[in-house]
Design a protein around this motif. Structure first.
Motif, PDB file in Angstrom:
ATOM      1  N   HIS A  10       0.804  -1.229   0.000  1.00  0.00           N
ATOM      2  CA  HIS A  10       0.000   0.000   0.000  1.00  0.00           C
ATOM      3  C   HIS A  10       0.837   1.279   0.000  1.00  0.00           C
ATOM      4  CE1 HIS A  10      -4.057  -1.691   0.525  1.00  0.00           C
ATOM      5  NE2 HIS A  10      -3.424  -2.662   1.171  1.00  0.00           N
ATOM      6  N   ALA A  11       2.157   1.147  -0.165  1.00  0.00           N
ATOM      7  CA  ALA A  11       2.999   2.363  -0.141  1.00  0.00           C
ATOM      8  C   ALA A  11       2.496   3.361  -1.179  1.00  0.00           C
ATOM      9  CB  ALA A  11       4.444   1.984  -0.442  1.00  0.00           C
ATOM     10  N   CYS A  12       2.690   4.629  -0.902  1.00  0.00           N
ATOM     11  CA  CYS A  12       2.141   5.696  -1.744  1.00  0.00           C
ATOM     12  C   CYS A  12       2.538   5.518  -3.220  1.00  0.00           C
ATOM     13  CB  CYS A  12       2.651   7.049  -1.258  1.00  0.00           C
ATOM     14  SG  CYS A  12       1.973   8.413  -2.210  1.00  0.00           S
ATOM     15  N   PRO A  13       1.564   5.589  -4.116  1.00  0.00           N
ATOM     16  CA  PRO A  13       1.891   5.457  -5.538  1.00  0.00           C
ATOM     17  C   PRO A  13       2.397   6.760  -6.156  1.00  0.00           C
ATOM     18  CG  PRO A  13      -0.484   5.683  -5.267  1.00  0.00           C
ATOM     19  CD  PRO A  13       0.115   5.685  -3.883  1.00  0.00           C
ATOM     20  N   ALA A  14       2.412   7.851  -5.357  1.00  0.00           N
ATOM     21  CA  ALA A  14       2.700   9.155  -5.970  1.00  0.00           C
ATOM     22  C   ALA A  14       3.779   9.945  -5.242  1.00  0.00           C
ATOM     23  CB  ALA A  14       1.399   9.976  -6.033  1.00  0.00           C
ATOM     24  N   PRO A  15       4.866   9.293  -4.780  1.00  0.00           N
ATOM     25  CA  PRO A  15       5.860  10.088  -4.053  1.00  0.00           C
ATOM     26  C   PRO A  15       6.547  11.126  -4.936  1.00  0.00           C
ATOM     27  CG  PRO A  15       6.669   7.839  -4.385  1.00  0.00           C
ATOM     28  CD  PRO A  15       5.242   7.863  -4.835  1.00  0.00           C
ATOM     29  N   ARG A  16       6.740  10.819  -6.221  1.00  0.00           N
ATOM     30  CA  ARG A  16       7.407  11.792  -7.110  1.00  0.00           C
ATOM     31  C   ARG A  16       6.500  12.996  -7.354  1.00  0.00           C
ATOM     32  NH1 ARG A  16      11.856  10.575 -10.280  1.00  0.00           N
ATOM     33  NH2 ARG A  16      11.111  12.027 -11.863  1.00  0.00           N
ATOM     34  N   ALA A  17       5.226  12.725  -7.605  1.00  0.00           N
ATOM     35  CA  ALA A  17       4.291  13.830  -7.840  1.00  0.00           C
ATOM     36  C   ALA A  17       4.176  14.684  -6.583  1.00  0.00           C
ATOM     37  CB  ALA A  17       2.931  13.286  -8.244  1.00  0.00           C
ATOM     38  N   GLY A  18       4.124  14.022  -5.420  1.00  0.00           N
ATOM     39  CA  GLY A  18       4.009  14.755  -4.161  1.00  0.00           C
ATOM     40  C   GLY A  18       5.206  15.661  -3.943  1.00  0.00           C
ATOM     41  N   ARG A  19       6.388  15.112  -4.167  1.00  0.00           N
ATOM     42  CA  ARG A  19       7.600  15.897  -3.932  1.00  0.00           C
ATOM     43  C   ARG A  19       7.681  17.066  -4.917  1.00  0.00           C
ATOM     44  NH1 ARG A  19      12.477  14.316  -1.081  1.00  0.00           N
ATOM     45  NH2 ARG A  19      14.030  15.897  -1.507  1.00  0.00           N
ATOM     46  N   LEU A  20       7.284  16.803  -6.145  1.00  0.00           N
ATOM     47  CA  LEU A  20       7.319  17.866  -7.160  1.00  0.00           C
ATOM     48  C   LEU A  20       6.447  19.065  -6.719  1.00  0.00           C
ATOM     49  CD1 LEU A  20       7.071  17.311 -10.954  1.00  0.00           C
ATOM     50  CD2 LEU A  20       5.332  18.714  -9.901  1.00  0.00           C
ATOM     51  N   ILE A  21       5.243  18.757  -6.264  1.00  0.00           N
ATOM     52  CA  ILE A  21       4.327  19.829  -5.859  1.00  0.00           C
ATOM     53  C   ILE A  21       4.884  20.577  -4.646  1.00  0.00           C
ATOM     54  CG2 ILE A  21       2.019  20.320  -4.923  1.00  0.00           C
ATOM     55  CD1 ILE A  21       1.047  17.825  -6.576  1.00  0.00           C
ATOM     56  N   VAL A  22       5.340  19.836  -3.655  1.00  0.00           N
ATOM     57  CA  VAL A  22       5.809  20.481  -2.421  1.00  0.00           C
ATOM     58  C   VAL A  22       7.065  21.310  -2.692  1.00  0.00           C
ATOM     59  CG1 VAL A  22       6.713  20.035  -0.102  1.00  0.00           C
ATOM     60  CG2 VAL A  22       4.759  18.729  -0.945  1.00  0.00           C
ATOM     61  N   LYS A  23       7.959  20.756  -3.502  1.00  0.00           N
ATOM     62  CA  LYS A  23       9.204  21.489  -3.767  1.00  0.00           C
ATOM     63  C   LYS A  23       8.922  22.807  -4.488  1.00  0.00           C
ATOM     64  CE  LYS A  23      13.853  21.036  -5.523  1.00  0.00           C
ATOM     65  NZ  LYS A  23      14.873  20.225  -6.149  1.00  0.00           N
ATOM     66  N   ILE A  24       8.050  22.745  -5.497  1.00  0.00           N
ATOM     67  CA  ILE A  24       7.750  23.988  -6.235  1.00  0.00           C
ATOM     68  C   ILE A  24       7.013  24.978  -5.325  1.00  0.00           C
ATOM     69  CG2 ILE A  24       6.422  24.956  -8.160  1.00  0.00           C
ATOM     70  CD1 ILE A  24       7.109  22.389  -9.715  1.00  0.00           C
ATOM     71  N   ALA A  25       6.118  24.453  -4.485  1.00  0.00           N
ATOM     72  CA  ALA A  25       5.363  25.346  -3.592  1.00  0.00           C
ATOM     73  C   ALA A  25       6.310  26.112  -2.667  1.00  0.00           C
ATOM     74  CB  ALA A  25       4.366  24.537  -2.769  1.00  0.00           C
ATOM     75  N   VAL A  26       7.281  25.408  -2.098  1.00  0.00           N
ATOM     76  CA  VAL A  26       8.197  26.058  -1.152  1.00  0.00           C
ATOM     77  C   VAL A  26       9.166  26.974  -1.913  1.00  0.00           C
ATOM     78  CG1 VAL A  26       9.982  25.667   0.586  1.00  0.00           C
ATOM     79  CG2 VAL A  26       7.988  24.165   0.500  1.00  0.00           C
ATOM     80  N   GLU A  27       9.711  26.449  -2.991  1.00  0.00           N
ATOM     81  CA  GLU A  27      10.688  27.198  -3.779  1.00  0.00           C
ATOM     82  C   GLU A  27      10.104  28.522  -4.294  1.00  0.00           C
ATOM     83  OE1 GLU A  27      13.772  25.046  -6.629  1.00  0.00           O
ATOM     84  OE2 GLU A  27      11.802  25.267  -7.540  1.00  0.00           O
ATOM     85  N   SER A  28       8.865  28.454  -4.810  1.00  0.00           N
ATOM     86  CA  SER A  28       8.244  29.667  -5.371  1.00  0.00           C
ATOM     87  C   SER A  28       8.152  30.751  -4.303  1.00  0.00           C
ATOM     88  CB  SER A  28       6.839  29.366  -5.889  1.00  0.00           C
ATOM     89  OG  SER A  28       6.873  28.342  -6.818  1.00  0.00           O
ATOM     90  N   LEU A  29       7.809  30.335  -3.083  1.00  0.00           N
ATOM     91  CA  LEU A  29       7.671  31.313  -1.996  1.00  0.00           C
ATOM     92  C   LEU A  29       9.021  31.915  -1.607  1.00  0.00           C
ATOM     93  CD1 LEU A  29       5.316  30.092   0.852  1.00  0.00           C
ATOM     94  CD2 LEU A  29       5.098  32.162  -0.495  1.00  0.00           C
TER      95      LEU A  29
END
Ligand code: HEM
Length: 430
Positions: free
Chosen positions: A355-374
């Protein structure tokens, strides 16, 4: 009572079970977890909600044993002894979170899980990451454009929630109007205003309309991949899978964005260092996954037979919650050597096993851009002493994070995107 005597006690007979929310809500969550471990060992009796008992698994090895052994520990809530139709109070968020009979990988074991999981893996495997990154960047720019000229903002309600939800809704191709309606439903499902069961029914309806539309008019989004996937046998399965993905993603992303921002603003090892393409941001993302995982306590597995775990007798039908934050801090997976620690990837923040998350790359992409943009645009400082937390048994969900910064100029042109107006406390918290 001695340690040996209470090892054999049935969960419901242990009088001093710790409310899970008192652990996540503690000023020092790690100290609270260490206290539980000192008292009970690697498997501690807790209350998921008042009067609803379960075990909190605190050790890294024990969590991996449970999550990798679905022959002994099921994901299917129908194996929970607790007759929650009768016993859980109306309005309990456990009712919608652990709904028996929902047709998604999340609720299944074995071959049925693999069948329902394949479309998710295929969909996220096909994700166009550059296109997704551009979409997330545009969302972030739009939001920053709205509050940038003001010189102050609440980074939870005005940013983290909106970025997370709009990004996930965008990946699945929802129109903004439907995305915002779904956001309200997620808040209701997790028990922050409104009725969880009504929220779930409304979410099913919006998602079903969307699935039918994508089947009639395919496009480039993840819903199109899911709607056409041969492993799904009926629309209900597509809808339930999408609902799980949207709920799972939103909560995790908001928490991860918030915890990383807080680390960057408050920890002297990061303050002033994390800007532009510097290495510090990836370090901060990883450190957050280890120390402040987006989900601190992961619900739930159900014992299929009486067994022993961490020196404690678990009975058939007992619920077990995975103490992700505790497992990540387990000294057995750390070393004193900083070199080895840098490459250590053994945290369980994305789960382990089938059941491990199927979307760790997508998750990291969103979080990284969110923090970086700020941090690229604003010189952020916390406006108060710290973040406030919304109490939840499962995570240290941030309620508000007021910040100040030098007002931007000429940014208003980006500010066309609408921001959801719900107070932070109405969303997430599971
Ligand atoms: C794009 C964002 C995300 C999506 C769409 C997503 C979706 C999902 C889905 C559908 C599952 C259930 C899989 C199954 O049962 O087979 C899942 C599981 C999980 N996800 Fe994610 N997720 C996202 C981001 C995250 C993030 C950021 C984290 C934490 C860092 C995370 C942590 C987990 C964990 C721990 C599980 C395992 C649950 C369990 O075994 O009980 N997810 N995710």
């Amino acid at each position: 009572m001695t340690e040996t005597e209470d090892s054999f006690l049935h969960l419901t007979d242990i009088p001093d079970r710790t409310p899970l929310v008192s652990v996540t809500g503690a000023d020092d969550m790690h100290a609270a977890l260490a206290g539980l471990q000192a008292r009970w060992g690697m498997v501690a009796p807790v209350d998921l909600e008042p009067g609803v008992p379960g075990w909190l698994v605190l050790g890294h090895r024990e969590i991996c044993d449970v999550m990798r052994n679905e022959g002994l520990f099921s994901r299917d809530p129908r194996n929970w002894r607790w007759n929650y139709e009768r016993l859980l109070p109306a309005g309990s968020s456990l009712r919608s979170m652990l709904s028996p009979g929902r047709r998604a990988a999340y609720y299944e074991d074995g071959p049925e899980h693999r069948r329902l999981r394949a479309p998710l893996d295929d969909a996220f495997g096909s994700l166009d990451e550059p296109r997704t990154a551009a979409m997330v960047r545009e969302i972030c720019e739009g939001l920053i454009g709205q509050f940038g000229p003001r010189g102050r903002a609440d980074l939870i309600s005005e940013y983290a929630i909106a970025v997370s939800f709009l990004s996930v809704a965008g990946m699945f191709g929802f129109r903004e109007k439907d995305g915002l309606a779904l956001l309200r439903c997620v808040g209701e499902i997790f028990g922050h205003g409104g009725d969880p069961e009504t929220g779930l029914a409304e979410m099913d309806r919006i998602v079903l309309d969307h699935v039918r539309e994508r089947r009639a008019r395919p496009t480039e989004d993840l819903t199109t991949v899911l709607a056409a996937h041969p492993a799904f046998e009926e629309d209900e399965e597509v809808v339930h899978s999408l609902v799980v993905a949207i709920c799972a993603a939103n909560e995790m992303l908001v928490s991860w964005i918030a915890a990383t921002l807080r680390l960057i603003m408050t920890d002297p090892r990061y303050t002033g260092r994390v800007s532009g393409p510097r290495r510090g941001l990836d370090d901060a993302l990883d450190e957050t996954l280890w120390r402040e995982p987006p989900i601190a306590n992961l619900p739930a597995r159900f014992a299929l037979t009486d067994c022993e775990l961490g020196g404690r007798v678990v009975r058939e039908g007992d619920a077990l919650v995975m103490g992700v934050a505790a497992a990540n801090a387990d000294p057995r997976v750390h070393t004193e050597d900083e070199w080895f620690e840098t490459g250590n990837r053994s945290h369980v923040s994305f789960g382990v096993g089938p059941h491990a998350c199927p979307a760790p790359r997508a998750g990291r992409l969103i979080v990284k851009i969110a923090v970086e943009s700020l941090v690229q645009r604003l010189d952020l400082r916390l406006a108060g002493p710290d973040v406030t937390w919304a109490p939840s048994p499962w995570s240290r969900y941030p309620a508000a994070m007021p910040v100040v910064f030098t007002p931007t100029t000429g940014a208003a042109a980006h500010g066309r995107r609408r921001v959801p107006r719900e107070p932070a406390s109405s969303i997430g918290g599971a």
